[in-house]
Design a protein around this motif. Structure first.
Motif, PDB file in Angstrom:
ATOM      1  N   PHE A 207     -14.560   3.779  -8.817  1.00 61.75           N
ATOM      2  CA  PHE A 207     -15.943   3.307  -8.720  1.00 61.75           C
ATOM      3  C   PHE A 207     -16.457   3.369  -7.280  1.00 61.75           C
ATOM      4  CE2 PHE A 207     -18.767  -0.232  -7.637  1.00 61.75           C
ATOM      5  CZ  PHE A 207     -19.882   0.125  -8.386  1.00 61.75           C
ATOM      6  N   VAL A 208     -15.643   2.917  -6.327  1.00 65.49           N
ATOM      7  CA  VAL A 208     -16.083   2.900  -4.929  1.00 65.49           C
ATOM      8  C   VAL A 208     -16.388   4.312  -4.443  1.00 65.49           C
ATOM      9  CG1 VAL A 208     -15.371   2.398  -2.548  1.00 65.49           C
ATOM     10  CG2 VAL A 208     -14.897   0.740  -4.367  1.00 65.49           C
ATOM     11  N   SER A 209     -15.502   5.257  -4.736  1.00 64.36           N
ATOM     12  CA  SER A 209     -15.730   6.633  -4.278  1.00 64.36           C
ATOM     13  C   SER A 209     -16.949   7.239  -4.962  1.00 64.36           C
ATOM     14  CB  SER A 209     -14.484   7.498  -4.507  1.00 64.36           C
ATOM     15  OG  SER A 209     -14.147   7.546  -5.878  1.00 64.36           O
ATOM     16  N   THR A 210     -17.146   6.916  -6.243  1.00 67.36           N
ATOM     17  CA  THR A 210     -18.331   7.420  -6.950  1.00 67.36           C
ATOM     18  C   THR A 210     -19.608   6.847  -6.353  1.00 67.36           C
ATOM     19  OG1 THR A 210     -17.022   7.548  -9.000  1.00 67.36           O
ATOM     20  CG2 THR A 210     -19.419   7.649  -9.213  1.00 67.36           C
ATOM     21  N   ALA A 211     -19.584   5.554  -6.060  1.00 71.11           N
ATOM     22  CA  ALA A 211     -20.762   4.917  -5.458  1.00 71.11           C
ATOM     23  C   ALA A 211     -21.094   5.529  -4.102  1.00 71.11           C
ATOM     24  CB  ALA A 211     -20.529   3.413  -5.327  1.00 71.11           C
ATOM     25  N   GLU A 212     -20.056   5.856  -3.311  1.00 71.29           N
ATOM     26  CA  GLU A 212     -20.289   6.492  -2.011  1.00 71.29           C
ATOM     27  C   GLU A 212     -20.920   7.877  -2.173  1.00 71.29           C
ATOM     28  OE1 GLU A 212     -19.534   5.311   1.377  1.00 71.29           O
ATOM     29  OE2 GLU A 212     -19.893   3.587   0.079  1.00 71.29           O
ATOM     30  N   ALA A 213     -20.411   8.644  -3.139  1.00 70.67           N
ATOM     31  CA  ALA A 213     -20.984   9.968  -3.370  1.00 70.67           C
ATOM     32  C   ALA A 213     -22.400   9.865  -3.912  1.00 70.67           C
ATOM     33  CB  ALA A 213     -20.105  10.748  -4.341  1.00 70.67           C
ATOM     34  N   GLU A 389     -13.844   4.603   4.199  1.00 75.21           N
ATOM     35  CA  GLU A 389     -13.516   5.370   5.395  1.00 75.21           C
ATOM     36  C   GLU A 389     -12.969   6.745   5.028  1.00 75.21           C
ATOM     37  OE1 GLU A 389     -10.845   2.881   7.548  1.00 75.21           O
ATOM     38  OE2 GLU A 389     -12.420   1.590   8.362  1.00 75.21           O
ATOM     39  N   ALA A 390     -12.084   6.788   4.032  1.00 76.96           N
ATOM     40  CA  ALA A 390     -11.514   8.070   3.612  1.00 76.96           C
ATOM     41  C   ALA A 390     -12.602   8.976   3.041  1.00 76.96           C
ATOM     42  CB  ALA A 390     -10.401   7.848   2.579  1.00 76.96           C
ATOM     43  N   PHE A 391     -13.485   8.407   2.221  1.00 75.13           N
ATOM     44  CA  PHE A 391     -14.554   9.219   1.645  1.00 75.13           C
ATOM     45  C   PHE A 391     -15.457   9.779   2.740  1.00 75.13           C
ATOM     46  CE2 PHE A 391     -18.566  10.310  -0.166  1.00 75.13           C
ATOM     47  CZ  PHE A 391     -18.245  10.875  -1.387  1.00 75.13           C
ATOM     48  N   SER A 392     -15.810   8.953   3.709  1.00 71.31           N
ATOM     49  CA  SER A 392     -16.682   9.412   4.789  1.00 71.31           C
ATOM     50  C   SER A 392     -16.049  10.552   5.564  1.00 71.31           C
ATOM     51  CB  SER A 392     -17.001   8.251   5.739  1.00 71.31           C
ATOM     52  OG  SER A 392     -17.782   7.270   5.093  1.00 71.31           O
ATOM     53  N   ALA A 393     -14.739  10.447   5.816  1.00 72.80           N
ATOM     54  CA  ALA A 393     -14.050  11.503   6.559  1.00 72.80           C
ATOM     55  C   ALA A 393     -14.045  12.806   5.771  1.00 72.80           C
ATOM     56  CB  ALA A 393     -12.613  11.070   6.868  1.00 72.80           C
ATOM     57  N   VAL A 394     -13.812  12.728   4.462  1.00 72.90           N
ATOM     58  CA  VAL A 394     -13.792  13.931   3.633  1.00 72.90           C
ATOM     59  C   VAL A 394     -15.193  14.516   3.518  1.00 72.90           C
ATOM     60  CG1 VAL A 394     -13.394  14.788   1.293  1.00 72.90           C
ATOM     61  CG2 VAL A 394     -11.732  13.242   2.345  1.00 72.90           C
ATOM     62  N   TRP A 395     -16.187  13.670   3.291  1.00 69.02           N
ATOM     63  CA  TRP A 395     -17.561  14.147   3.162  1.00 69.02           C
ATOM     64  C   TRP A 395     -18.015  14.868   4.436  1.00 69.02           C
ATOM     65  CZ3 TRP A 395     -20.935  13.986  -1.016  1.00 69.02           C
ATOM     66  CH2 TRP A 395     -22.260  14.319  -0.742  1.00 69.02           C
ATOM     67  N   GLU A 396     -17.694  14.280   5.584  1.00 65.37           N
ATOM     68  CA  GLU A 396     -18.105  14.876   6.850  1.00 65.37           C
ATOM     69  C   GLU A 396     -17.397  16.213   7.083  1.00 65.37           C
ATOM     70  OE1 GLU A 396     -20.309  15.282  10.291  1.00 65.37           O
ATOM     71  OE2 GLU A 396     -20.536  13.952   8.561  1.00 65.37           O
ATOM     72  N   ALA A 397     -16.098  16.271   6.737  1.00 63.89           N
ATOM     73  CA  ALA A 397     -15.371  17.532   6.889  1.00 63.89           C
ATOM     74  C   ALA A 397     -15.963  18.612   5.991  1.00 63.89           C
ATOM     75  CB  ALA A 397     -13.891  17.328   6.563  1.00 63.89           C
ATOM     76  N   ALA A 398     -16.325  18.233   4.770  1.00 69.86           N
ATOM     77  CA  ALA A 398     -16.929  19.197   3.845  1.00 69.86           C
ATOM     78  C   ALA A 398     -18.268  19.691   4.389  1.00 69.86           C
ATOM     79  CB  ALA A 398     -17.115  18.551   2.472  1.00 69.86           C
TER      80      ALA A 398
END
Length: 428
Positions: A207-213, A389-398
């Motif tokens: 849920f948290v990762s989905t909400a971030e996306a 934090e992990a999602f933000s790092a992956v999103w930024e790298a993408a």
């Protein structure tokens, strides 16, 4: 990225099993890795250690039955092995190898100090009595005992295993060691050193990762339509989180069938019905639909929380969701991944989306070692911070590299693993 599926020359294009799927993923990621790390990629394409064991048990009727079990340690460069144990009739060595490799990447993506491992027994636990299940668990644990330890390899629950199974694993290991060793497994009952919040951790992380996306895509969770494949521990917890946030869970699917309700389910009532009747059909507000209709559900978000290889080239074009979250391990085939990319559908990969479970397992391991336990509020707050934090790092790298979230997550995780390997060097 090209929309042509590239299969490494050493693989068969006719059929990609779980391990071959992982190898294709690594092949895609390699060009995006730091140049000095690319020569080390073969480390990732071979498991460090694989153990195949015979698991004989005495059945209740006095007969002896034999089951095949596995424990694979893919890579331990960043710490002890970490990964679940599943009991399922279709468990194979290829599957366990792939799951252990995905655990290596997943642990690195959320930056917890573990390597990747996984275990399984090829068995249908529904055909065993509780006493037979306990004997199977204890014998399997004894057979893989040589690999286990709180600083060596720490199992956890997975498909068809739960807190009780983990209690048997811990007790068997402890009896063989002559001491109580709570830190050897995670996902245990709270009364035996388990962590508050662990049961829902994977679903909460989904849920948290989905909400971030969704926030980055301009999609409001409140009012969003969500379809969930898999209504076990992960799918159930995720469904409750979505419902509590105001989303409508409009379709559900598990091994008993598929149901839909465009107005949204009372997911807690559906869960109660499933527990009582053993199926989704007939649940309050439920209309039974076909599997094909499930994939074509008019939804904003699709959560794949069942088994691997569920989203394929055969159904990827039917999916209408804008956002897919992988609550299961390896639910999307490489070919389907390219189809979804071509269609502009965002996929949050398994190594990021379902890492909430191993994150709280890390918390449990730390608590067991220190003999100091945190409140559930502290657990959930720490989990959400790490996931964000992990999602933000992956999103930024993408974004920076112009690659998919899956490729970005693998780049981040693989570079951390390979850097650790490079710094440690080879022994002897």
């Amino acid at each position: 990225m090209s929309n042509v599926l590239h299969i490494p020359s050493y693989l068969s294009a006719e059929h990609l099993g779980p391990w071959e799927t992982f190898l294709v993923q690594i092949d895609r990621v390699e060009p995006h890795l730091a140049a000095e790390l690319r020569p080390l990629v073969p480390i990732l394409t071979r498991p460090m250690r694989a153990l195949i064991v015979n698991v004989p048990i005495r059945l209740d009727n006095g007969e002896m039955a034999h089951f095949e079990g596995y424990r694979v340690q893919h890579n331990l460069s960043r710490g002890p092995g970490k990964g679940g144990i599943r009991f399922h009739p279709r468990v194979t060595l290829s599957e366990v190898m792939a799951l252990s490799a995905w655990m290596t990447v997943k642990n690195a993506v959320v930056n917890v100090p573990f390597g990747g491992a996984k275990g399984g027994v090829r068995v249908d636990p529904k055909g065993l009595s509780p006493a037979e299940l306990e004997r199977l668990t204890r014998r399997y644990t004894s057979e893989i005992h040589i690999l286990l330890g709180q600083d060596k390899d720490i199992p956890a629950p997975d498909i068809n295993t739960n807190e009780q199974v983990m209690a048997w694993v811990m007790d068997t290991y402890s009896m063989n060691e002559g001491r109580t060793a709570m830190g050897v497994v995670t996902g245990k009952p709270v009364s035996l050193g388990g962590s508050l919040g662990r049961r829902d951790a994977t679903g909460r992380g989904v849920f948290v990762s989905t909400a971030e996306a969704a926030r980055r895509l301009g999609l409001e969770i409140a009012g969003a339509r969500v379809a969930i494949q898999g209504f076990g521990n992960v799918g159930d917890a995720a469904a409750r989180c979505f419902a509590d946030a105001g989303a409508r869970v409009v379709a559900l699917q598990d091994d008993s069938g598929s149901i839909a309700n465009p107005g949204g389910f009372d997911v807690r009532a559906v869960k109660a019905w499933r527990l009582e009747h053993g199926m989704l059909a007939g649940a309050p507000g439920a209309e039974s639909i076909s599997a094909d209709d499930f994939w074509a559900t008019d939804a904003d978000i699709l959560v794949a929380a069942a088994l691997e290889n569920q989203i394929t080239a055969a159904n990827a074009r039917q999916i209408r969701a804008r956002l897919i979250t992988e609550g299961a391990n390896g639910p999307t085939t490489p070919e389907a991944d390219l189809i979804l990319q071509d269609r502009g559908i965002t996929v949050i990969p398994d190594v990021l989306a379902n890492s909430g479970g191993v994150t709280v397992s890390y918390f449990e391991w730390v608590q067991d070692i220190s003999a100091f336990f945190w409140s559930e509020e502290e657990i959930n707050a720490r989990l959400e911070r790490i996931m964000r934090e992990a999602f933000s790092a992956v999103w930024e790298a993408a974004r920076q590299k112009g690659i998919s979230l899956r490729t970005a997550a693998f780049v981040l995780g693989c570079e951390r693993v390979l850097t650790a390997h490079k710094l440690r060097g080879l022994y002897p």
